[in-house]
Design a protein around this motif. Structure first.
Motif, short mmCIF file in Angstrom:
data_model
loop_
_atom_site.label_atom_id
_atom_site.label_comp_id
_atom_site.label_asym_id
_atom_site.label_seq_id
_atom_site.Cartn_x
_atom_site.Cartn_y
_atom_site.Cartn_z
N THR A 90 42.53 29.23 12.03
CA THR A 90 42.94 27.90 13.70
C THR A 90 42.88 29.12 14.85
O THR A 90 43.54 28.14 15.69
CB THR A 90 43.96 27.50 13.27
OG1 THR A 90 45.15 28.58 12.56
CG2 THR A 90 43.84 26.18 11.96
N ASN A 91 43.49 30.10 14.64
CA ASN A 91 43.36 30.92 16.12
C ASN A 91 41.91 30.59 17.17
O ASN A 91 42.26 31.55 18.51
CB ASN A 91 43.36 32.72 15.43
CG ASN A 91 42.10 33.34 14.60
OD1 ASN A 91 41.13 32.30 14.58
ND2 ASN A 91 42.41 34.62 14.66
N ILE A 140 35.24 32.36 23.80
CA ILE A 140 35.81 34.20 23.37
C ILE A 140 37.45 33.70 23.31
O ILE A 140 37.87 33.57 24.20
CB ILE A 140 35.33 34.87 23.49
CG1 ILE A 140 33.75 34.93 23.34
CG2 ILE A 140 35.45 36.32 23.25
CD1 ILE A 140 33.15 36.42 24.08
N VAL A 141 37.94 34.32 21.89
CA VAL A 141 39.70 34.84 22.98
C VAL A 141 39.42 36.32 22.41
O VAL A 141 39.19 36.99 21.25
CB VAL A 141 40.65 33.50 22.20
CG1 VAL A 141 40.85 32.64 23.08
CG2 VAL A 141 40.23 34.05 20.51
N PHE A 183 43.77 24.38 18.86
CA PHE A 183 44.45 25.36 18.59
C PHE A 183 44.42 27.15 19.07
O PHE A 183 42.80 27.83 18.51
CB PHE A 183 44.49 25.92 16.94
CG PHE A 183 45.59 24.65 16.39
CD1 PHE A 183 46.91 24.63 16.53
CD2 PHE A 183 44.81 23.64 15.43
CE1 PHE A 183 47.21 23.69 15.79
CE2 PHE A 183 45.44 22.90 14.79
CZ PHE A 183 46.99 22.49 14.99
N ILE A 184 45.01 27.59 19.42
CA ILE A 184 44.97 28.73 19.55
C ILE A 184 46.33 29.76 19.90
O ILE A 184 47.46 29.46 20.04
CB ILE A 184 44.26 29.27 21.65
CG1 ILE A 184 44.26 30.44 21.45
CG2 ILE A 184 45.48 28.87 21.94
CD1 ILE A 184 43.71 31.10 23.13
N ASP A 185 46.23 31.44 18.95
CA ASP A 185 47.67 32.04 19.15
C ASP A 185 48.39 31.73 20.39
O ASP A 185 47.66 32.59 21.56
CB ASP A 185 46.92 33.35 17.74
CG ASP A 185 46.91 33.54 16.80
OD1 ASP A 185 46.62 31.64 16.82
OD2 ASP A 185 46.04 33.78 15.98
N ALA A 215 47.47 23.48 21.31
CA ALA A 215 48.46 23.92 20.70
C ALA A 215 48.70 25.60 20.56
O ALA A 215 47.94 25.96 20.24
CB ALA A 215 48.94 23.20 19.17
N LEU A 216 49.99 26.00 20.80
CA LEU A 216 50.77 27.29 20.29
C LEU A 216 51.50 27.02 19.52
O LEU A 216 52.57 26.61 19.94
CB LEU A 216 50.16 27.88 21.93
CG LEU A 216 49.72 28.48 22.46
CD1 LEU A 216 49.58 27.11 24.20
CD2 LEU A 216 49.61 29.46 23.35
N VAL A 217 51.46 27.21 18.26
CA VAL A 217 52.24 27.42 17.54
C VAL A 217 53.04 29.43 17.28
O VAL A 217 52.61 29.77 17.39
CB VAL A 217 51.66 27.28 16.34
CG1 VAL A 217 52.70 27.77 15.31
CG2 VAL A 217 51.39 25.95 15.10
N THR A 218 53.82 29.31 17.80
CA THR A 218 54.99 30.26 18.08
C THR A 218 55.82 30.41 17.10
O THR A 218 56.54 29.12 16.36
CB THR A 218 55.13 30.84 19.19
OG1 THR A 218 55.57 31.97 20.35
CG2 THR A 218 56.77 28.91 19.83
N TYR A 219 56.39 31.93 16.71
CA TYR A 219 57.84 32.48 16.24
C TYR A 219 58.51 33.51 16.68
O TYR A 219 57.29 33.94 15.93
CB TYR A 219 57.76 32.02 14.32
CG TYR A 219 58.58 32.40 13.85
CD1 TYR A 219 60.00 31.34 13.51
CD2 TYR A 219 58.71 33.45 13.19
CE1 TYR A 219 60.59 32.50 12.56
CE2 TYR A 219 59.76 34.36 12.38
CZ TYR A 219 61.07 32.94 12.00
OH TYR A 219 62.00 33.30 11.35
#
Length: 323
Positions: free
Chosen positions: A165-166, A214-215, A100-102, A18-22
Motif C-alpha cells: 500500500t505504499n 514513481i515514489v 495510499f502513500i507512505d 491518505a498517509l498513515v503515520t506513527y
C-alpha cells in the motif's frame, strides 16, 4: 457511491490521498507539502487525509503547523497498520478513489496525474506504482548483491496479483461492493496489504500497474543493515505463507496449503544454504547474499505454515522521532 453511479471518463473524481503515520514527525513534515503540490496538478477534487496511529496524537502539531484546509487529520487509536488503513477507508465514505502513500516517500513530478490517467484508461479496482529506494550513504555491497531492495517494474497496464500500500490507488465503489477490509490479525506483523490485494484479485477484480507513477522511498541507515534486510526477507516469506493459509478454505484444503507452504520453505532453506556455501567457497558476495535471502524467506514460509508469526512492527516505548 454505487457502481452504477460511478462517474464517466471525463467527470471529475473525488480523490483522497491518505498517509498513515506513527511517530515519524520529520518525515511527515517533509512529505505533506509535496502531496499538496501534487493535487494542484489535477482537475479532480482532491484532499489529503493524515491517519495518526498514535493515540497521543503526536502528528497533530505537524498538520496544524502546515494549516492547509485541504488536509484533514484523524486518530486511529487501535495499534497496527491494518486498523489505520481501515480508518482511512472509513474516512472516505462518499469518495471515488483512495490513494495510499507512505509518510516518508517522495512522489515523482506527475505521480498523481499518472495514477489517475492509468485509472481512467483501464477502470480497474486498483492501480499500483513503482517504489524506488534512496539510501543515506553508500549501500553495503553485500546487500546490493543480494538484491534486497530490488523491486519489480513492468509496462503500464500490466495486470498484477498482489501489491503493497505504499503506492496504491483504490476504486472505493469496487472495494465497498466486494466488502474488502484490511485484516487486523496482520496489523503488527505486516502482510495486511498482501492479503487485501490477494483477496481483491482473487475476487476477479483487476489491479493494474502504472510504471510512470514513481515514489521514492528514503531508507534510513537502520534499515540498511544485514540483520534488518534478512529479517525483512523472513517476514516476506512469513506473510505469504500466512496469507495463503487464510485464503484457503478451512478444513482439508487449509491443511494442504500449510503442508505446501512448509514444503516451499524447506526447499528454500536447503537451496539457500547451498548457495551460501558456494558463495563462501568462491568468495562471491552475490551467491552468499542471495543464498541468505532465499534461506531466510524459506524460514518465514515454514514459520507461517506452523502458525508462528514474526511481528516486525512491534510498538516501541520511545517518544515520537523528530529526525
Amino acid at each position: 457511491m454505487n457502481t452504477s453511479d460511478r462517474p464517466g471518463e471525463d467527470t471529475a473524481l473525488s480523490v483522497v490521498v491518505a498517509l498513515v503515520t506513527y511517530r515519524r514527525l520529520e518525515e511527515l513534515r517533509a512529505t505533506l507539502p509535496l502531496i499538496l503540490v501534487q493535487i494542484e496538478t489535477v482537475s479532480d477534487a482532491c484532499r489529503v487525509l493524515v491517519v495518526d496511529n498514535d493515540p497521543e496524537g503526536a502528528a497533530r502539531p505537524v498538520v496544524d503547523l502546515i494549516g492547509d484546509p485541504r488536509i484533514s487529520y484523524s486518530i486511529e487509536p487501535q495499534a497496527g497498520i491494518a486498523a489505520a488503513r481501515n480508518h482511512a477507508l472509513d474516512q472516505a465514505p462518499d469518495d471515488d478513489l483512495l490513494i495510499f502513500i507512505d509518510d516518508d516517500e517522495t512522489p515523482s513530478e506527475n505521480w498523481l496525474r499518472d495514477l489517475l490517467a492509468t485509472y481512467r484508461a483501464h477502470r480497474p479496482a486498483a492501480v499500483v506504482g513503482p517504489v524506488i529506494s534512496d539510501f543515506i550513504g553508500s549501500l553495503d555491497p553485500w546487500i546490493a548483491a543480494g538484491g534486497f531492495f530490488e523491486r519489480r517494474r513492468m509496462p503500464t497496464g500490466t495486470r498484477i496479483e498482489t501489491a503493497a500500500t505504499n503506492n496504491l490507488l483504490l476504486d472505493l465503489a469496487k472495494i465497498r461492493d466486494a466488502g474488502l477490509r484490511f485484516d487486523s490479525a496482520f496489523g503488527l506483523s505486516g502482510g495486511s496489504d498482501t492479503l487485501f490485494t490477494r483477496q481483491l484479485t482473487g475476487a476477479g477484480l483487476p489491479m493494474v500497474w502504472c510504471d510512470e507513477a514513481i515514489v521514492v522511498d528514503h531508507v534510513p541507515a537502520a534499515r540498511t543493515t544485514r540483520q534488518w534486510v534478512t529479517k525483512r526477507a523472513m517476514r516476506y516469506g512469513n506473510s505469504w505463507s500466512r496469507t495463503s493459509i487464510v485464503l484457503a478454505e478451512p478444513g482439508a484444503r487449509r491443511v494442504l496449503v500449510r503442508a505446501e507452504m512448509a514444503g516451499r520453505g524447506a526447499i528454500r532453506v536447503a537451496g539457500g544454504a547451498v548457495r551460501m556455501a558456494v558463495g563462501t567457497v568462491t568468495r562471491s558476495q552475490r551467491h552468499h547474499a542471495r543464498g541468505r535471502r532465499t534461506m531466510m524467506k524459506g524460514v518465514g514460509y515454514v514459520r507461517g505454515a506452523i502458525g508462528s508469526t514474526y511481528t516486525e512492527y512491534a510498538r516501541p516505548t520511545a517518544p515520537a522521532t523528530t529526525g
